[in-house]
Design a protein around this motif. Structure first.
Motif, short mmCIF file in Angstrom:
data_model
loop_
_atom_site.label_atom_id
_atom_site.label_comp_id
_atom_site.label_asym_id
_atom_site.label_seq_id
_atom_site.Cartn_x
_atom_site.Cartn_y
_atom_site.Cartn_z
N TYR A 67 51.78 31.10 19.63
CA TYR A 67 52.70 31.59 20.80
C TYR A 67 54.01 30.82 20.48
O TYR A 67 53.97 29.65 20.32
N ALA A 196 52.81 35.01 36.59
CA ALA A 196 51.79 35.57 35.78
C ALA A 196 50.78 34.60 35.62
O ALA A 196 51.37 33.38 35.04
N GLU A 200 49.33 27.55 31.07
CA GLU A 200 50.55 26.95 30.99
C GLU A 200 50.93 26.60 32.35
O GLU A 200 52.03 25.94 32.42
N VAL A 201 50.49 27.41 33.38
CA VAL A 201 51.10 27.49 34.52
C VAL A 201 50.77 26.24 35.27
O VAL A 201 49.82 25.54 35.23
N LEU A 205 50.21 26.42 41.74
CA LEU A 205 50.58 27.72 42.31
C LEU A 205 49.38 28.62 42.44
O LEU A 205 48.35 28.33 41.38
N THR B 367 65.08 22.76 32.58
CA THR B 367 65.83 23.82 32.43
C THR B 367 65.44 24.91 33.24
O THR B 367 64.17 24.88 33.54
N ILE B 369 64.42 27.42 31.63
CA ILE B 369 63.26 28.22 31.14
C ILE B 369 62.14 27.29 31.18
O ILE B 369 60.98 27.91 31.30
N ASP B 370 62.49 26.05 31.47
CA ASP B 370 61.08 25.01 31.80
C ASP B 370 60.41 25.66 33.00
O ASP B 370 59.26 25.65 33.08
N LYS B 373 58.63 28.58 32.38
CA LYS B 373 57.27 28.30 31.84
C LYS B 373 56.43 27.90 32.68
O LYS B 373 55.08 28.12 32.77
N MET B 374 56.62 26.83 33.75
CA MET B 374 55.52 26.54 34.53
C MET B 374 55.20 27.45 35.36
O MET B 374 53.84 27.53 36.29
N GLU B 375 55.91 28.57 35.58
CA GLU B 375 55.44 29.60 36.55
C GLU B 375 54.96 30.90 35.69
O GLU B 375 54.49 31.65 36.40
N GLY B 376 54.83 30.72 34.49
CA GLY B 376 53.91 31.71 33.96
C GLY B 376 54.96 32.83 33.22
O GLY B 376 54.57 33.73 32.63
N ARG B 377 56.25 32.79 33.77
CA ARG B 377 57.04 33.98 33.37
C ARG B 377 57.74 34.05 32.14
O ARG B 377 57.80 35.12 31.47
N TRP B 378 57.67 32.96 31.38
CA TRP B 378 58.51 32.86 30.23
C TRP B 378 57.61 33.57 29.04
O TRP B 378 58.31 34.31 28.04
N LYS B 379 56.31 33.62 28.88
CA LYS B 379 55.41 34.18 27.89
C LYS B 379 55.78 35.87 28.30
O LYS B 379 55.70 36.50 27.12
N ILE B 380 55.78 36.09 29.62
CA ILE B 380 56.14 37.68 29.40
C ILE B 380 57.69 37.90 29.01
O ILE B 380 57.58 38.94 28.50
N THR B 382 59.06 36.52 26.74
CA THR B 382 59.46 36.39 25.40
C THR B 382 58.66 37.72 24.59
O THR B 382 59.07 38.44 23.68
N LYS B 386 60.29 40.44 22.38
CA LYS B 386 60.20 40.47 21.11
C LYS B 386 59.63 41.85 20.71
O LYS B 386 59.88 42.52 19.58
N ILE B 392 65.75 35.70 21.73
CA ILE B 392 64.89 35.23 22.85
C ILE B 392 66.11 34.10 23.40
O ILE B 392 66.21 34.03 24.72
N ILE B 393 66.90 33.25 22.59
CA ILE B 393 67.77 32.57 23.04
C ILE B 393 69.07 32.79 22.48
O ILE B 393 69.15 33.32 21.50
#
Lengths: 430, 410
Positions: A67, A196, A200-201, A205, B367, B369-370, B373-380, B382, B386, B392-393
């Motif tokens: 990833y 989601a 890494e979450v 939560l 930031t 973006i961090d 990432k902690m909420e799991g949204r970032w992978k969605i 990206t 893609k 992405i940035i």
């Protein structure tokens, strides 16, 4: 009375084989309430768990590409040491529970005992749709918690309102322990959800997925033999049959419908009533799982105190739940049964009979005792209302707020049991 | 309406020669906006009336063919040296500056003059043409500033300001401040008069002895509180001695070769070393109580501030020199103030949040973006980007300022 060794159940429940629940065919079958593990009962008993897909072995054949998160690691070094390919994990590893500030804050906010470790609380926040493995999601904890909640709410309602009609009791059960209520309870605790699920979450939560189906334990009952006809021809199912067959809210146990509902999850769009209901289910399961986790680690009394504090302390106006069809007839039947004098409606006062807005105050008397009184715009209306008030005052009789419940006897050094008021039954069938 | 003064008539052929406009051939159509009749304002169409005569302002004419074009002659010599200012202005003294000025103008050959080059074809667009000539970058070339360059010129005129890096060693600062104070007192006492010439002389002396180590020990050994008084002064003899020492460093005019040698020697002895400064302070002859001396004389104060800047690089604001200023106060001004600790360092040192499980302290800013990432949204995010081949940035080169870049020729 025999104590239910639920702690033995939970040990096995927590490690139950996935896919053990299976739906049997036509005839309803009873099950002995014993300490047999879930896996052996499953073939006989019908749960309304609907496992749409086999959750045992997730697709491991295709390892995901590494990833790349697209950020500049030199300028913004990662804040957490995540294991490699954490995003492809369905839920965060249990070790990360110790690092989450949100989780620790939730633990403290709910005043949970130290016996309940953070790892279990983290597990209670992982819904089955996020992680299909029952070793890591909250499905088993939610089942335990649900049983406990229903037990305590049921006994409380029965002891506090002994004359409550069964359908009202079902509605009250749903009002205290239904999905929507428990969802509000979880939200009031300050539980937030992840966008989601993934490894890494933040473990603090609530993680659930709106796209993947998961085991959703929604009820416990018997599948009726005439289920197809009930659905197709809209047959009436009586209260008595509901008490025997259906789940704790009086709703039919229908595994196929459950499976179909879960299957709808796979192609949901964001932001409609269905997705909101999925979120509600996830939050409700989280509440149940917390109760289950508390019971597992701390025991019966803390779990009961928790249910009393968070669920039974809520206010529900039971008088709003009634809907009478023929109140006058019902009242006269009641008086006949109880050997009261037949009810007579008397006009107590009135005003404006010939005007546009008359008000008639009607009282219903049995002999010299007034059973109920109400005001209405017409004589019939006022009499009906008065009859309803009389019936409500009968049905909502309560020995008091601090009535003893049967589970009080499980405590050590409990006072001898004084029987609670047990009612004859309902006046007319519903 | 006022009439504009008439310009000298250009040569008859000096007209814009664009032949592709397709204008109707008219003879000298002249318009003078100033001569419009008043009635034209009300809305009637204003037709330029053909005027005969000597009115030379043309809006447009027919395109004359090449044969009629004469070569333009330039009546002015565009030599921009200051000596060539017109007589009507008062003459300034010519400044002896080492600059090289642009003079003369070179002309590129015009297309009709290129008879021998058959391959020449005039360009139709400006793409690929190189810019030749022009005065825009004249002063960007260092050789035009003189043989030594712009910095040297500035220094020769204005004087030396001081080293780029400020001196921070406390012993070194003390020694250099003492030197500066002594020299300032000497100058205040000995420099004859307050005239511009005297000041220029002092500046020159200071410029030549700008390196800290030149005759340091001699100067620093002087006592600035000879009579034990509070006020810092020098004895007359001492002042004169110091002044002579300083003036000795300035090479006499005309001795160019010797100046070079002396400069070499000076350069070899540059910049006091901190250890040497510490030795001086620790030596028994160092006056321990010299910091209590008070500078009262304004001339001495400001020369001291100037000299401190030249030797140490620190600038002291004039507002700090009002009233009686002790030497100790001056030294304190030169000390760097202790920077307050950053919040992150304080938290780390005090360990304020250690042991609190519901607090997380991050080493850097969190930031958005961090948070994603902690909420799991970032992978969605990206994954979706893609899929659509989007960056992405950043903007992937598609920022909003593209017209500005075109105009700037990038």
């Amino acid at each position: 009375m025999k104590r239910l060794r639920l702690d033995q159940w939970t040990g096995q429940l927590l490690l139950a084989r996935p896919g053990a629940a299976s739906v049997s065919a036509s005839a309803p079958r009873a099950v002995l309430r014993s300490t047999t593990p879930l896996s052996r009962c499953a073939a006989v008993r019908c749960q309304s768990t609907a496992a749409a897909a086999s959750p045992s072995i997730p697709a491991q054949g295709t390892p995901e590409d590494e990833y790349i998160d697209g950020t500049d690691h030199a300028r913004f070094p990662p804040l957490e040491n995540l294991p490699p390919r954490a995003t492809s994990m369905p839920s965060p590893p249990p070790s990360r529970a110790l690092e989450s500030a949100k989780l620790a804050a939730l633990h403290a906010r709910l005043a949970l005992p130290e016996k309940l470790p953070l790892q279990t609380l983290a597990r209670a926040l992982v819904d089955a749709s996020a992680d299909p493995s029952p070793d890591f999601n909250n499905s088993t904890l939610a089942f335990v918690g649900q049983s406990l909640i229903h037990y305590h709410v049921g006994e409380y309602l029965m002891c506090r309102y002994p004359r409550l009609p069964m359908d009202i009791l079902y509605a009250a059960m749903k009002g205290y322990a239904g999905h929507t209520t428990l969802h509000h309870v979880a939200r009031s605790w300050g539980v937030e959800h992840a966008a989601a699920p993934g490894g890494e979450v933040d473990p603090g939560l609530l993680q659930f997925s709106m796209h993947k189906p998961g085991d959703a334990i929604t009820g416990f009952g018997y599948q009726r033999a005439e289920l197809k006809y009930l659905r197709k021809y809209n047959w009436r199912h009586s209260i008595s049959s509901r008490i025997v067959f259906d789940d704790d809210f009086g709703e039919i146990v229908d595994p196929e419908a459950q499976r179909e509902t879960l299957g709808r999850r796979t192609d949901t769009q964001y932001g409609d009533a269905f997705t909101r209901s999925l979120a509600e289910r996830a939050y409700a399961n989280c509440t149940r799982a917390v109760v289950g986790a508390l019971y597992t680690h701390a025991g019966r009394e803390p779990a009961k105190a928790f249910v009393r504090a968070h669920i039974l302390s809520r206010h529900l106006d039971l008088s709003q739940l009634f809907a009478f069809k023929k109140p006058a007839k019902e009242l006269s039947l009641l008086c006949a049964r109880e050997d009261f004098e037949p009810p007579v409606a008397r006009l107590l006062s009135e005003t404006g009979r010939l005007s546009r807005t008359p008000v008639f105050v009607v009282g219903i008397f049995s002999g010299k005792d007034k059973l109920g009184e109400a005001a209405g715009p017409s004589l019939e209306h006022a009499r009906a209302k008065a009859a309803m008030n009389a019936l409500k005052s009968w049905y909502l009789y309560s020995p008091g707020e601090h009535v003893r419940v049967p589970s009080d006897m499980l405590a050590e050094e409990a006072k001898p049991w004084e029987p609670v008021h047990i009612d004859v039954g309902e006046i007319i069938g519903r | 309406m006022r009439r504009l003064p008439r310009l000298p008539a250009p040569a008859a052929g000096l007209v814009p020669s664009s032949s592709s406009m397709g204008l109707t051939t008219t003879t000298t159509t002249t318009t003078t906006a100033l001569r419009a009749p008043a009635a034209s304002v009300t809305g009637t169409a204003w037709i330029p009336s053909p005027r005969l005569g000597n009115d030379r302002r043309h809006l447009s004419t027919t395109a004359p063919n090449a044969a009629r074009l004469k070569k333009p002659t330039f009546e002015f010599d565009l030599d921009l040296a200051p000596e060539h200012e017109p007589e009507t202005h008062t003459r300034r003294q010519p400044v002896a500056a080492p600059f090289r000025y642009p003079c003369g103008r070179r002309n590129a050959p015009r297309p009709d003059e290129l008879d021998n080059d058959a391959t020449y074809r005039p360009a139709e667009t400006a793409d690929g043409l190189e810019e030749v000539g022009g005065l825009a970058d004249w002063w960007d070339k260092p050789e035009h500033w003189g043989p030594k360059g712009a910095a040297e010129y500035v220094r020769s005129v204005v004087g030396w300001f001081g080293p780029v890096e400020k001196v921070t060693d406390p012993a070194l600062l003390e020694v250099l401040v003492k030197r500066a104070v002594v020299e300032a007192l000497a100058v205040a006492r000995s420099a004859k008069g307050r005239s511009l010439e005297a000041r220029a002389e002092v500046e020159q002396v200071f410029a030549h002895t700008a390196n800290g180590a030149y005759k340091l020990q001699d100067i620093v050994a002087v006592s600035i509180q000879p009579s034990g008084s509070e006020v810092a002064t020098l004895e007359k003899a001492e002042a004169a001695r110091v002044w002579d020492v300083l003036r000795g460093a300035v090479p006499p005019d005309g001795a160019a070769g010797q100046a070079k040698k002396k400069k070499k020697r000076l350069l070899q002895r540059t910049l006091v070393r901190p250890e040497h400064a510490q030795e001086l302070i620790d030596s028994p002859s160092w006056d321990k109580g010299w910091k209590k001396a008070v500078l009262r004389n304004a001339v001495a104060k400001f020369w001291a501030a100037k000299r401190i800047q030249q030797l140490t690089g620190h600038h002291i604001a004039d507002s700090k020199l009002i009233g009686d200023v002790t030497v100790g106060a001056i030294l304190k001004m030169l000390e760097e103030p202790v920077k307050p600790p950053k919040l992150a360092e304080l938290l780390q040192n005090k360990a304020a949040f250690e042991g609190l499980p519901n607090v997380r302290v991050f080493p850097r800013r969190v930031t958005p973006i961090d948070k994603d990432k902690m909420e799991g949204r970032w992978k969605i995010i990206t994954r979706e980007l893609k899929e659509r081949d989007l960056p992405i940035i950043g903007t992937g080169g598609y920022s909003g300022a593209v017209e500005k870049r075109w105009v700037e020729g990038k």
